[in-house]
Design an enzyme around this catalytic site. Sequence first.
Site, PDB file in Angstrom:
ATOM      1  N   ASN A   1       0.864  -1.195   0.000  1.00 38.88           N
ATOM      2  CA  ASN A   1       0.000   0.000   0.000  1.00 38.88           C
ATOM      3  C   ASN A   1       0.896   1.240   0.000  1.00 38.88           C
ATOM      4  O   ASN A   1       1.451   1.622   1.024  1.00 38.88           O
ATOM      5  CB  ASN A   1      -0.882  -0.023   1.263  1.00 38.88           C
ATOM      6  CG  ASN A   1      -1.749   1.221   1.382  1.00 38.88           C
ATOM      7  OD1 ASN A   1      -1.869   1.995   0.428  1.00 38.88           O
ATOM      8  ND2 ASN A   1      -2.352   1.418   2.546  1.00 38.88           N
TER       9      ASN A   1
ATOM     10  N   GLY B   1       2.082   2.176  11.046  1.00 36.41           N
ATOM     11  CA  GLY B   1       3.021   3.294  10.913  1.00 36.41           C
ATOM     12  C   GLY B   1       3.711   3.692  12.206  1.00 36.41           C
ATOM     13  O   GLY B   1       4.295   4.775  12.289  1.00 36.41           O
TER      14      GLY B   1
ATOM     15  N   GLU C   1      -5.537  -5.246  10.874  1.00 34.45           N
ATOM     16  CA  GLU C   1      -4.586  -4.154  11.035  1.00 34.45           C
ATOM     17  C   GLU C   1      -4.928  -3.357  12.304  1.00 34.45           C
ATOM     18  O   GLU C   1      -5.725  -2.399  12.230  1.00 34.45           O
ATOM     19  CB  GLU C   1      -4.670  -3.210   9.843  1.00 34.45           C
ATOM     20  CG  GLU C   1      -4.352  -3.848   8.520  1.00 34.45           C
ATOM     21  CD  GLU C   1      -3.757  -2.834   7.561  1.00 34.45           C
ATOM     22  OE1 GLU C   1      -2.567  -2.969   7.251  1.00 34.45           O
ATOM     23  OE2 GLU C   1      -4.451  -1.887   7.172  1.00 34.45           O
TER      24      GLU C   1
ATOM     25  N   HIS D   1      -9.743   0.880   4.951  1.00 37.43           N
ATOM     26  CA  HIS D   1      -8.485   1.115   5.668  1.00 37.43           C
ATOM     27  C   HIS D   1      -8.772   2.060   6.836  1.00 37.43           C
ATOM     28  O   HIS D   1      -9.599   2.976   6.719  1.00 37.43           O
ATOM     29  CB  HIS D   1      -7.459   1.715   4.712  1.00 37.43           C
ATOM     30  CG  HIS D   1      -6.076   1.754   5.294  1.00 37.43           C
ATOM     31  ND1 HIS D   1      -5.682   2.714   6.189  1.00 37.43           N
ATOM     32  CD2 HIS D   1      -5.019   0.927   5.134  1.00 37.43           C
ATOM     33  CE1 HIS D   1      -4.423   2.481   6.547  1.00 37.43           C
ATOM     34  NE2 HIS D   1      -3.996   1.405   5.920  1.00 37.43           N
TER      35      HIS D   1
ATOM     36  N   GLU E   1      -7.249   4.504   7.951  1.00 36.81           N
ATOM     37  CA  GLU E   1      -7.076   5.934   7.636  1.00 36.81           C
ATOM     38  C   GLU E   1      -8.327   6.486   6.970  1.00 36.81           C
ATOM     39  O   GLU E   1      -8.717   7.629   7.212  1.00 36.81           O
ATOM     40  CB  GLU E   1      -5.829   6.126   6.754  1.00 36.81           C
ATOM     41  CG  GLU E   1      -4.552   5.935   7.556  1.00 36.81           C
ATOM     42  CD  GLU E   1      -3.337   5.513   6.749  1.00 36.81           C
ATOM     43  OE1 GLU E   1      -3.369   5.575   5.513  1.00 36.81           O
ATOM     44  OE2 GLU E   1      -2.353   5.090   7.384  1.00 36.81           O
TER      45      GLU E   1
ATOM     46  N   SER F   1       3.192  -2.125  10.709  1.00 35.37           N
ATOM     47  CA  SER F   1       4.633  -2.065  10.967  1.00 35.37           C
ATOM     48  C   SER F   1       5.366  -3.355  10.617  1.00 35.37           C
ATOM     49  O   SER F   1       6.297  -3.759  11.320  1.00 35.37           O
ATOM     50  CB  SER F   1       4.897  -1.673  12.425  1.00 35.37           C
ATOM     51  OG  SER F   1       4.435  -0.350  12.657  1.00 35.37           O
TER      52      SER F   1
ATOM     53  N   LYS G   1       0.067   4.224  -0.456  1.00 35.74           N
ATOM     54  CA  LYS G   1      -0.652   5.393   0.079  1.00 35.74           C
ATOM     55  C   LYS G   1      -0.480   6.613  -0.840  1.00 35.74           C
ATOM     56  O   LYS G   1      -0.378   6.461  -2.057  1.00 35.74           O
ATOM     57  CB  LYS G   1      -0.195   5.693   1.510  1.00 35.74           C
ATOM     58  CG  LYS G   1      -0.254   4.470   2.415  1.00 35.74           C
ATOM     59  CD  LYS G   1      -0.193   4.822   3.868  1.00 35.74           C
ATOM     60  CE  LYS G   1      -0.089   3.554   4.697  1.00 35.74           C
ATOM     61  NZ  LYS G   1      -0.307   3.753   6.107  1.00 35.74           N
TER      62      LYS G   1
HETATM   63  C1  PEP Z   1      -1.053   0.222   6.413  1.00 34.87           C
HETATM   64  O1  PEP Z   1      -1.077   1.396   6.087  1.00 34.87           O
HETATM   65  O2  PEP Z   1      -2.009  -0.509   6.174  1.00 34.87           O
HETATM   66  C2  PEP Z   1       0.126  -0.284   7.093  1.00 34.87           C
HETATM   67  C3  PEP Z   1       0.123  -1.527   7.503  1.00 34.87           C
HETATM   68  O3  PEP Z   1       1.138   0.611   7.250  1.00 34.87           O
HETATM   69  P1  PEP Z   1       2.565   0.295   7.925  1.00 34.87           P
HETATM   70  O4  PEP Z   1       3.100  -0.958   7.294  1.00 34.87           O
HETATM   71  O5  PEP Z   1       3.378   1.487   7.627  1.00 34.87           O
HETATM   72  O6  PEP Z   1       2.309   0.100   9.397  1.00 34.87           O
END
Ligand code: PEP
Length: 259
Positions: free
Chosen positions: A7, A172, A166, A94, A96, A212, A9
């Site tokens: 992803n 992040g 998630e 997601h 976000e 992460s 983003k």
């Molecule tokens: C995400 O945005 O779905 C995600 C898992 O980000 P990160 O790997 O940066 O934690």
Amino acid sequence: MKTIVANWKMNVGVRESVALARGTLLTVRGRKMIPELIVCPPFVALGEVKKVVARSAASLGAQNMSSEDSGAFTGEISARMLQELGVSSVILGHSERRALFGETDEQIAKKVQQAFAHQMTPIVCVGESTEERDAGTAREVVRNQLAGALSNTRLRGSDTLFVAYEPIWAIGTGRSAEIGDVLEMHAFIRSIVSEVFSDASAKQIRVLYGGSVNGDNAYQFFREEEVDGVLVGGASVKLNQFREIVDAAAEVLEAQSPI
Ligand code: PEP
């Protein structure tokens, strides 16, 4: 099979996406066993990235889409438009989008229906906040999100559905979830799918972990049968880190393959 969803983003433009797609394909070149790769660039780069990944080991995913089929929805992108560009998967719900753009379970459910109606694989994201985990309501939150996202949907035998667990506090932050908690939640997610659809559907869906994931922790997720793959944000736009995640997946796949 293990899957890695990248992803990107809103971190890369069109030219950077093309370069990143080429670099991403290099991470699997020459390997005996490779994970399934789904790259999710920003909307504006989908067309160019499609040219790079056509006939390659990677497929194209989108990061979001409209819940509506067509009409006066200024600025929205429909499932039909994505299908026309060769998009085969779409990240939906997601955290976000839920937190920053107020997406609701009802909208996500409509998006899931749109995805299936246009032969795309939904990658439905679910996960609790720190407060919800501390309050002991993580399972309830995940149950509501998933049952909400799958309401009024039928899963046919030929459909693929990814659910990405998630936890919001892991996205992040550099702090991934403990493997024990991930396994527990993945099993719980399958039990919800079994309730909503059937035992067969619970086996059919693919459950990913996201939050992460990096070269240091990826192996512990891939080696678990219950974890069908990972959804990677930050590390997917840093090719040296992404390569280490691919290394970890390949190591597990090679160890599992019959000699
Ligand atoms: C995400 O945005 O779905 C995600 C898992 O980000 P990160 O790997 O940066 O934690």
